[in-house]
Design an enzyme around this catalytic site. Sequence first.
Site, PDB file in Angstrom:
ATOM      1  N   VAL A 127      -1.366   3.445   3.353  1.00 13.98           N
ATOM      2  CA  VAL A 127      -0.343   3.652   2.575  1.00 13.98           C
ATOM      3  C   VAL A 127       0.573   2.354   3.670  1.00 13.98           C
ATOM      4  CG1 VAL A 127       2.029   5.052   1.287  1.00 13.98           C
ATOM      5  CG2 VAL A 127      -0.481   5.731   1.116  1.00 13.98           C
ATOM      6  N   CYS A 128       1.377   1.802   3.315  1.00 12.77           N
ATOM      7  CA  CYS A 128       2.584   1.122   4.092  1.00 12.77           C
ATOM      8  C   CYS A 128       1.400   0.655   5.203  1.00 12.77           C
ATOM      9  CB  CYS A 128       3.725   2.188   4.096  1.00 12.77           C
ATOM     10  SG  CYS A 128       4.952   1.445   4.760  1.00 12.77           S
ATOM     11  N   THR A 129       2.285   1.105   6.309  1.00 13.01           N
ATOM     12  CA  THR A 129       2.124   0.874   8.060  1.00 13.01           C
ATOM     13  C   THR A 129       0.448   1.946   8.307  1.00 13.01           C
ATOM     14  OG1 THR A 129       3.640   1.843   9.198  1.00 13.01           O
ATOM     15  CG2 THR A 129       3.925  -0.502   8.551  1.00 13.01           C
ATOM     16  N   THR A 168      -0.385  -4.470   3.807  1.00 10.84           N
ATOM     17  CA  THR A 168       0.890  -3.553   3.707  1.00 10.84           C
ATOM     18  C   THR A 168       2.321  -3.129   3.851  1.00 10.84           C
ATOM     19  OG1 THR A 168       1.418  -2.576   6.114  1.00 10.84           O
ATOM     20  CG2 THR A 168       1.315  -5.007   5.911  1.00 10.84           C
ATOM     21  N   ALA A 175       0.482  -1.683  -0.077  1.00 10.15           N
ATOM     22  CA  ALA A 175       1.748  -2.450   0.264  1.00 10.15           C
ATOM     23  C   ALA A 175       2.803  -0.770   0.517  1.00 10.15           C
ATOM     24  CB  ALA A 175       2.544  -3.541  -0.639  1.00 10.15           C
TER      25      ALA A 175
END
Length: 201
Positions: free
Chosen positions: A113-115, A133, A166
């Site tokens: 998830v995300c970074t 990301t 993202a």
Amino acid sequence: MRNVAILLFNEIEVLDFAGPFEVFGVADRKADPKPFQVYTVAERGPVYARNGLSINPSYLLNDHPKPDLLIIPGGGGYQTDGTPFGTRREVDNPAVVNWIRRQAARAELVLSVCTGSLLLAKAGLLDGLSATTHYLALDSLAQLSPTTTVQPADRWVDTGRIITSAGISAGIDMSLYVVGRLLGKDVADETARYMQYDHWV
């Protein structure tokens, strides 16, 4: 029943881990046994998430059940003096990166998830694959894994065993997608309905 392990670390983004935790925790909630057992893992505890939320992990890196699904959340950046925190710090933490590499080798699916994708990249898990990301970390992902095709417009990217999403709330949509992939679209839709979440499909 599949074990779902969610990595925790200091300065983790709250929704990055709590969103997927909720999705897999309530998916097909009336089934017996439930399809997923969700737990958290950290290098040490307690973990202090963004804005000071204190979390006690279920397990530590050296003692936890085998994960069938491995989730690597994100959260982090740089202090005004340039000091890294969250994922930006953990990419240089061999204990965490090596743990991710080991667990990914035996997991059915690996999600970020995300970074959290930066940690997958550091572990060499995104080499030659497509990934996404948080929009503010696209360049960092490309630098950490030059052979990865970065897809900035996608909410999530499924490459088979590895699925990246993202930023922040996108982890909920990715998790619902994975529920649908494993248990069927009807279960994913009912999970979203129970959460009263208007998910991307």
